[in-house]
Design an enzyme around this catalytic site. Structure first.
Site, short mmCIF file in Angstrom:
data_model
loop_
_atom_site.label_atom_id
_atom_site.label_comp_id
_atom_site.label_asym_id
_atom_site.label_seq_id
_atom_site.Cartn_x
_atom_site.Cartn_y
_atom_site.Cartn_z
N GLU C 290 0.83 -1.20 0.00
CA GLU C 290 0.00 0.00 0.00
C GLU C 290 0.87 1.26 0.00
O GLU C 290 0.55 2.25 -0.65
CB GLU C 290 -0.91 -0.01 1.24
CG GLU C 290 -2.12 0.89 1.09
CD GLU C 290 -3.20 0.58 2.12
OE1 GLU C 290 -3.30 -0.60 2.53
OE2 GLU C 290 -3.93 1.50 2.52
N GLU C 293 2.00 1.80 -3.42
CA GLU C 293 0.89 2.31 -4.22
C GLU C 293 0.68 3.79 -3.93
O GLU C 293 0.48 4.59 -4.85
CB GLU C 293 -0.38 1.52 -3.88
CG GLU C 293 -1.55 1.85 -4.79
CD GLU C 293 -2.84 1.17 -4.30
OE1 GLU C 293 -2.78 0.41 -3.32
OE2 GLU C 293 -3.89 1.41 -4.91
N CYS C 316 -8.07 -2.18 4.51
CA CYS C 316 -7.92 -3.42 5.27
C CYS C 316 -9.15 -3.74 6.11
O CYS C 316 -9.32 -4.87 6.55
CB CYS C 316 -6.70 -3.34 6.18
SG CYS C 316 -6.47 -1.76 6.96
N SER C 336 -7.24 1.82 -1.64
CA SER C 336 -6.09 1.08 -2.13
C SER C 336 -6.51 -0.26 -2.71
O SER C 336 -7.48 -0.87 -2.25
CB SER C 336 -5.11 0.85 -0.98
OG SER C 336 -4.23 -0.19 -1.28
N LYS C 375 -14.64 -10.17 9.11
CA LYS C 375 -13.63 -11.03 8.49
C LYS C 375 -14.25 -12.36 8.07
O LYS C 375 -13.79 -12.99 7.12
CB LYS C 375 -12.47 -11.28 9.48
CG LYS C 375 -11.56 -10.08 9.71
CD LYS C 375 -10.75 -9.73 8.48
CE LYS C 375 -9.91 -8.49 8.69
NZ LYS C 375 -9.36 -7.96 7.45
N GLU C 378 -15.51 -11.72 4.82
CA GLU C 378 -14.43 -11.49 3.87
C GLU C 378 -13.88 -12.81 3.34
O GLU C 378 -13.56 -12.94 2.16
CB GLU C 378 -13.30 -10.68 4.54
CG GLU C 378 -12.34 -10.04 3.55
CD GLU C 378 -11.18 -9.32 4.23
OE1 GLU C 378 -10.73 -9.79 5.30
OE2 GLU C 378 -10.72 -8.30 3.69
N GLU C 383 -13.76 -13.46 -4.90
CA GLU C 383 -12.49 -13.00 -5.45
C GLU C 383 -11.31 -13.43 -4.58
O GLU C 383 -10.15 -13.29 -4.98
CB GLU C 383 -12.48 -11.47 -5.65
CG GLU C 383 -12.60 -10.64 -4.39
CD GLU C 383 -14.04 -10.28 -4.03
OE1 GLU C 383 -14.96 -11.06 -4.37
OE2 GLU C 383 -14.25 -9.22 -3.40
N CYS C 521 -9.74 -1.60 15.51
CA CYS C 521 -10.04 -3.03 15.70
C CYS C 521 -10.09 -3.44 17.16
O CYS C 521 -10.68 -4.46 17.51
CB CYS C 521 -8.99 -3.88 15.00
SG CYS C 521 -8.75 -3.41 13.29
#
Lengths: 597, 132, 596
Positions: C290, C293, C316, C336, C375, C378, C383, C521
């Site tokens: 990142e 990037e 994230c 990102s 999560k 996720e 993908e 978190c």
């Protein structure tokens, strides 16, 4: 402008509409064209006359003849006999049940004699869809006077001195409510009219809005000026399409005359009114829930304080008043606070509109001065109990109120006396009950309503009322216990004490009131499994008299649960365990052998 | 549509409109008003009773008299048409015959506004249900 | 500040004007029980409907000198001068107990099987008020249970506290939950009672974190994990997120903010995982990707390219990704393209590491221990699967790990510290601060600064990026001509503000960090329940930065293990291979009524 010699007033309230009063109007209009009377006779649709039991009402002027229960077919006779020949149509006149005499003038009728129509002053007199008629009757004069005087506090003082109290049920002094809001500063304030009228069977506000919408517009503008609000909102229940239509027409007409909008009466006071519609929730009659509903949020009340006068619509200072409260404002300004406060009792001034219903002869809308006794209302105005039965109780205040028994018949009606008697004024519903009403069922009926209408936010109302209802259901099914009666009292008291809003705080009132005043009836249900009034179906017993039964088996053949046994030509018997009290056997028996106990 | 821009405007409008409602306002108080009935059956109409009624109404309005004017059917005095019955509060009804438009004016000014009776009174020769 | 004197339970107290009776009583050490009330001080979560009526008290003397007719809810009633309050008169105790009995009468009587047993606020109330019977029995609500990838909804247990509604609408501005129906059937649910996956829900799990009862709980993967570990044919690899190590101790009675990394690793070893790795490792990897990037975009942007998407936004947080895919898909080129550390880890483990230990992808199970419930969602994204096999098979929350440790008879408090396995267990201080709001940004800046300037950081702690306010901004002077304008937000309602600002073309920032959960978190949907005690969250927050200080290496690019993976496998950050394994694209998942 035609010089009318006759006015024919037709009641255009929803009740009479339902009985074809609109067709009556059309018929009259056609007839006067046919008979060439167009320049002589004016046909006017007015608001509610109040004598709904005898509707549709047609009133002939100038001789003031009051025709009752008129049908569209009667129009021809009325025109031919009354207008053309000058002869009254006897059969349509009101027949006084006591004297058996026809009364042509409503002033001589028991129903009207003791009434004093202030809030309803224009209902049944003017055409609500014609602002000119409102103006001709001193309409908008109060607003003009108030604006010309240009002293909001002075006007507030007039309302305070008049002693006017909120007619929606709370009975809070209106002048004081306006004063509190006027003192809170903000860039925008709101004047809100509560036209939700959720009490089942209540139609006081509806009649005022249908019959005299301009009075509300004028009063809101006056109130807006006093508190410093330039925007008014009328929250009206969607179930009142006729009232909504009449309000819309009235608002348009007021705007056309410049009586609503900018610079009213040439001053720098602007005032506009918007309509907002309810969507079928009784709880939205509570002022904070009403405000949240208008904001597009879920119609749930929020705790007070903060009161709407501090934080109301869109968090701005707002003042919410009931329709009937507003209806009194213009006439107080025009006739003076001394006049208004000369009517009524010491702490409850003015009049109150009641929707008189139940087992009473003269069902309808009445307006009486505070202080009149229940006895006068029920026996003189109401014409006594239907069918000559015995009076048992009268429920006031709808689902928030309680029952008043015989010993309160001579109590003067006012806010404080009703509360002291264990009930409340409420918005004006008055349901009269006779000996065939079961008071446990009455309490259950009201609980059914509040359980359905509770918003669900607070635990005591959401769950507590449901439990109250379940206990009452058990009692009416004959499955109640003495512990249930204790539970009812304790639960009802806790719900009253802990509920968040007025709905929950008053929903146990019918239970507490009936259990206090009719304890024996509750005990009979629980201990004797009997319903003394004979209303609770589950407690009815169908019994075959063996002396009268000839064993024709007709009853056994119609019984849906096969509860009747017996051999042919021998007396039959009903098994009480299987009997569902449908009454089919009772209907079928040709020998009167079956009785209901 | 003329906008109402002041209390004076409103008062003026009200005055213009009040006459429209006068009939109803009167109706509220019928017992205390003078009740005038103009016979309007065939013989009445034939002899011009309609005009007589208009005259009476106009004159009463001009003088703001507390009078309620209605038409009625044949009173029976066909020979004396147009006939007009006048009942003052608390008094017996009096029937006047041969009331022309000119006489109608006189009736208003003399009897209705004052107490002077006119010639041509017809004695009542029957009882009506109303009075029972 | 004006103060008020009042009397509660025959004791005098003086408080600031505007204080509620509840807080005034707390000052006197009087603990009035509550249920719906929830206030996470300093973290922007407030729920005060005043609806449960458990906290009612008697106001014997009100503002008008007279007693208040009804009982008043202490949590929302403001004190007035000379007020006299009774919190435990017989009237109050009877009413409070009756109200609780009513709530319990419409609640399933299955404590022993309930996921919330032992940490249920309703259960605690029943214990505290001494409930021995439910006198008002009657109809009970009956809704069907609903399971989504992250959250289990059992609405029969709902007590209408409205905390989940408040958190979903006001704190997150997602609006998936609201009260529906009226009266007895009223319950908090989705619009038209649709399945959570059909709604705008982003699975942040904050509703689960605040629910006082077992109406909203997490999907439990512990049984599946026990079976997988017991399976001799599978190699089970675990990765642990930063925020877990500063909170897990609370489940074993340890002080909030205890850093239990060593014990955590020991426990995981004893549970039988084949390899115990650290998500912190892939957090460092994320910074490399990142950060590169960001530098790439910045270079173009500062050279005058107006088409490049600045600000760059972190990606994230999976709830945040769900949020912008569902509500702002038109802006999905700003975040990102780097995957989250969890998914980067999975991608590396099932390719690079599987090869290294000669194991087939299908025989490897990668599990993550996360403070987060999103999560779980996720892991199931298409993908993030290769030939149908997910990079990370599933995720368990901190609470599930604690349960697993207890089921396995492990005496957590007395474990000896053990280190993470190599090669995916080595990490830096920059990685561990991912657990706190502002941590990702600070880690990125630590690396970006040194990469851009080629110089060593003068000071490693970017305290200007730290804090617990919901929206923070800071300018970091990197070199002449480059002052990085940065923003850090938590709570999706604040993220919304940032996105709307970008849409209006008014965003002044170069980079924005977004976290969905309060404080980052550390207060994720899967962390041990704090029941509204903000001090617990603050202790975890401090522990994160302490853990950072404790690490020998504190910059991601200095992690030797990370340097090795680039040398051996990936090449360099944002290389073709890195893009293939470590970057993703986003989708337009906006739902509109017109489309259906």
């Amino acid at each position: 402008m035609a010089n009318y010699k006759y006015h024919i007033l037709i009641c255009g309230g929803t009740g009479c509409h339902a009985s074809q009063s609109a067709q009556i109007k059309i018929n009259f209009e056609q007839l006067i064209v046919e008979k060439n009377l167009v320049d002589d006779v004016q046909i006017v649709e007015t608001g509610c006359f109040g004598f709904c039991e005898k509707g549709p009402i047609v009133k002939m002027l100038p001789d003031n003849t009051f025709y009752t229960q008129v049908k569209p077919e009667d129009c021809k006779e009325i025109i031919e006999e009354h207008i053309i020949k000058g002869r009254k149509v006897e059969r349509l006149l009101y027949l006084d049940p006591k004297s058996q005499e026809h009364k042509a003038d409503s002033k001589h009728m028991g129903f009207y004699k003791k009434q004093l129509r202030i809030a309803l002053r224009n209902c049944g007199f003017i055409n609500p869809e014609n602002i000119d008629e409102y103006i001709a009757r001193d309409g908008y004069k109060a607003l003009a006077t108030v604006l010309e005087q240009n002293d909001p506090q002075a006007t507030i003082d007039i309302i305070k001195k008049s002693g006017l109290r909120g007619r929606g049920g709370g009975g809070f002094p209106t002048g004081l409510k306006w004063e509190i809001c006027s003192k809170n500063n903000a860039d925008q304030k709101y004047m809100i009219c509560n036209a939700d009228e959720g009490d089942p069977g209540a139609f006081m506000d509806r009649s005022i809005l249908e019959g005299d919408p301009h009075t509300i517009i004028e009063a809101m503008a006056i109130g807006g000026f006093c508190i410093g609000a330039t925007k008014g909102l009328i929250y009206i229940r969607a179930e009142y399409p006729l009232a909504i239509h009449r309000l819309r027409v009235a608002l348009d007409q007021a705007r056309e005359y410049g009586l609503l909008g900018k610079n009213l009466f040439g001053t720098d006071f602007d005032f506009e009114i918007e309509l907002r519609y309810g969507a079928g929730a009784f709880v939205c009659g509570e002022e904070t829930a009403l405000i949240h509903s208008m904001e597009g949020l879920r119609g749930e009340p929020t705790f007070k304080p903060p009161f709407p006068a501090q934080e109301g619509y869109l968090k701005k200072p707002s003042n919410v008043n009931n329709v009937e409260t507003f209806a009194n404002i213009p006439v107080i300004i025009n006739k003076g606070w001394e006049w208004f406060s000369s009517i009524g009792t010491e702490k409850s001034k003015g009049t109150k509109v009641f929707a008189l219903a139940g087992q009473i002869n003269n069902v309808g809308l009445i307006e009486v001065p505070m202080g009149i006794t229940l006895r006068e209302v029920i026996y003189e105005i109401g014409g006594g109990i239907k069918g000559g039965k015995k009076f048992k109780a009268v429920q006031t205040g709808g689902p928030s109120g309680g029952c008043l028994t015989e010993k309160f018949l001579d109590t003067p009606i006012d806010y404080d006396n009703l509360i002291a008697a264990g009930s409340m004024m409420g918005s004006g519903g008055m349901i009269v009950m006779d000996e065939t009403s079961c008071m446990v069922s009455v309490a259950k009926f009201y609980l059914e309503f509040t359980v359905e209408e509770s918003c669900g936010k607070c635990s005591p109302c959401r769950i507590g009322n449901k439990r109250l209802h379940e206990i009452l259901e058990r009692i009416t099914q004959g499955k109640g216990t003495m512990e249930d009666l204790d539970s009812l009292r304790n639960l009802a008291q806790v719900i009253k004490d802990t509920a968040l809003c007025g709905l929950g705080q008053t929903s146990p009132n019918p239970v507490l009131s009936t259990i206090d005043n009719f304890w024996d009836e509750y005990v009979a249900h629980v201990v004797d499994h009997k319903c003394p009034a004979g209303q609770c179906k589950a407690l009815k017993k169908y019994i075959i008299d063996p002396e009268k039964c000839i064993g024709c088996t007709a009853c056994a053949r119609v019984c849906p649960t096969n509860a009747i046994t017996g051999t042919v030509k021998m007396p039959h018997e009903i098994n009480q365990e299987l009997c569902i009290k449908c009454g089919s056997c009772y209907e079928k028996c040709k020998f009167n052998a079956i009785s209901i106990k | 549509m003329e906008k109402i821009k002041s209390l004076a405007d409103l008062k003026k409008k009200r005055e213009d409109l009040q006459s429209n409602l006068k009939l109803r306002e009167l109706g509220d108080n019928v017992d205390n008003l003078i009740q005038v009935k103009v016979a309007m059956a065939t013989c009445g109409i034939a002899s011009g009773a309609k005009q007589v009624m208009e005259v009476i109404i106009n004159e009463c309005n001009k003088r703001n008299l507390p009078v309620v004017v209605t038409q009625t059917g044949c009173m029976g005095y066909c020979y004396a048409e147009p006939t007009v019955e006048v009942k003052k509060p608390g008094q017996e009804a009096v029937v006047f015959g041969y009331i022309t438009p000119a006489k109608a004016e006189e009736l208003v000014n003399k009897y209705l506004a004052g107490n002077e009776l006119l010639d041509g009174i017809i004695p009542v020769n029957y009882e009506k249900i109303d009075n029972k | 500040m004006d103060t008020i004197k009042l009397n509660i339970d025959n004791r005098e107290v003086e408080v600031e004007k505007g204080t509620t009776i509840l807080k005034a009583a707390q000052k006197l050490g009087i603990d009035i029980p509550t249920l719906c009330h929830f206030e996470l001080n300093g973290l922007n979560v407030h729920n005060k409907p005043g609806g449960c009526r458990i906290c009612v008290v008697e106001v014997v003397k009100d503002f008008n000198g007279r007693p208040r007719r009804n009982l008043a809810p202490a949590c929302v009633t403001e004190c007035v001068p000379d007020m006299v309050v009774r919190t435990n008169s017989i009237r109050v105790i009877n009413s409070r107990k009756t109200v609780l009995e009513l709530i319990l009468s419409d609640h399933p009587n299955d404590c022993l099987q309930c996921a919330k047993s032992g940490s249920c606020e309703l259960q605690n109330l029943a214990i505290r008020l001494g409930v021995r019977e439910i006198p008002y029995k009657g109809e009970q609500s009956s809704y069907s249970m609903e399971v989504s990838p992250s959250i289990v909804r059992d609405m029969n247990k709902c007590v209408m506290c409205r905390r989940c509604e408040t958190v979903c609408n006001e704190y997150q501005s997602v609006g998936a939950l609201s009260a529906i129906n009226r009266g007895f059937p009223a319950v908090v649910s989705t619009a038209f009672d649709q399945h959570l996956t059909e709604s705008s829900c982003v699975f942040c799990g904050q509703c689960v974190a605040v629910c006082p009862v077992g109406a909203l709980t997490e999907v439990d993967h512990t049984n599946r994990l026990i079976r997988d570990i017991a399976n001799p044919n599978k190699k089970v690899v675990v990765q642990v997120a930063p925020a877990v190590r500063v909170a897990l101790g609370e489940e074993f009675g340890m002080k909030p903010g205890s850093i239990v990394t060593g014990k955590l690793t020991a426990a995981l070893k004893q549970l039988g995982f084949d390899y115990v790795f650290d998500t912190d490792w892939s957090a460092d990897l994320t910074i490399m990707e990142e950060g590169t990037e960001l530098i790439g975009r910045l270079t173009k942007y500062l050279a005058g390219d107006k088409s490049v998407k600045i600000p760059l936004m972190t990606s994230c947080c999976p709830a945040w990704v769900n949020f912008f895919e569902k509500q702002f898909p038109q802006l999905r080129e700003y975040p990102s393209s780097a995957k989250s550390p969890q998914e980067m880890f999975g991608a590396i483990v099932k390719s690079y590491f599987a090869d290294k230990i000669n194991t087939k992808r299908e025989d490897m199970i990668c599990v993550s221990v996360m403070p987060c419930l999103a999560k779980k969602f996720e892991c199931e994204r298409d993908e993030f699967k290769t030939n149908g096999n997910p990079e990370v098979d599933y995720s368990i929350s901190t609470r599930e790990l604690a349960r697993l440790i207890k089921i396995s008879n492990i005496d957590f408090n007395n474990l000896e510290d053990v280190a993470f396995d190599s090669p995916l267990g080595e990490s830096t201080g920059a990685a561990v601060i991912f657990g706190a709001t502002g941590g990702v940004m600070e880690a990125a800046v630590r690396t970006a600064y040194e990469v851009i300037t080629g110089k060593t950081l003068p000071k490693i702690d970017f305290t200007e990026l730290r804090g617990l306010e919901g929206v923070r901004e800071a300018t970091v002077h990197v070199q002449d001509g480059l002052d990085l304008k940065l923003a850090v937000v938590y709570g999706l309602s604040n993220a919304r503000k940032m996105l709307e600002q970008i849409e209006r073309g008014e965003s002044p920032y170069h980079a924005i960090e977004v976290m969905a959960c309060p404080g980052g978190c550390i207060d994720g949907g899967g962390q041990p329940y704090h029941h509204g005690d903000a001090d617990i969250v603050k202790a975890r927050w401090e522990a994160i930065y302490q853990a950072d200080k404790n690490m020998p290496i504190r910059k991601s690019h200095e992690n030797p293990s990370i340097q090795a993976i680039y040398k051996e496998f990936l090449g360099e950050p944002c290389s073709h291979k890195s893009h293939e394994l470590l970057h993703t694209t986003y989708f337009d998942r906006k739902k509109s009524i017109e489309n259906e």
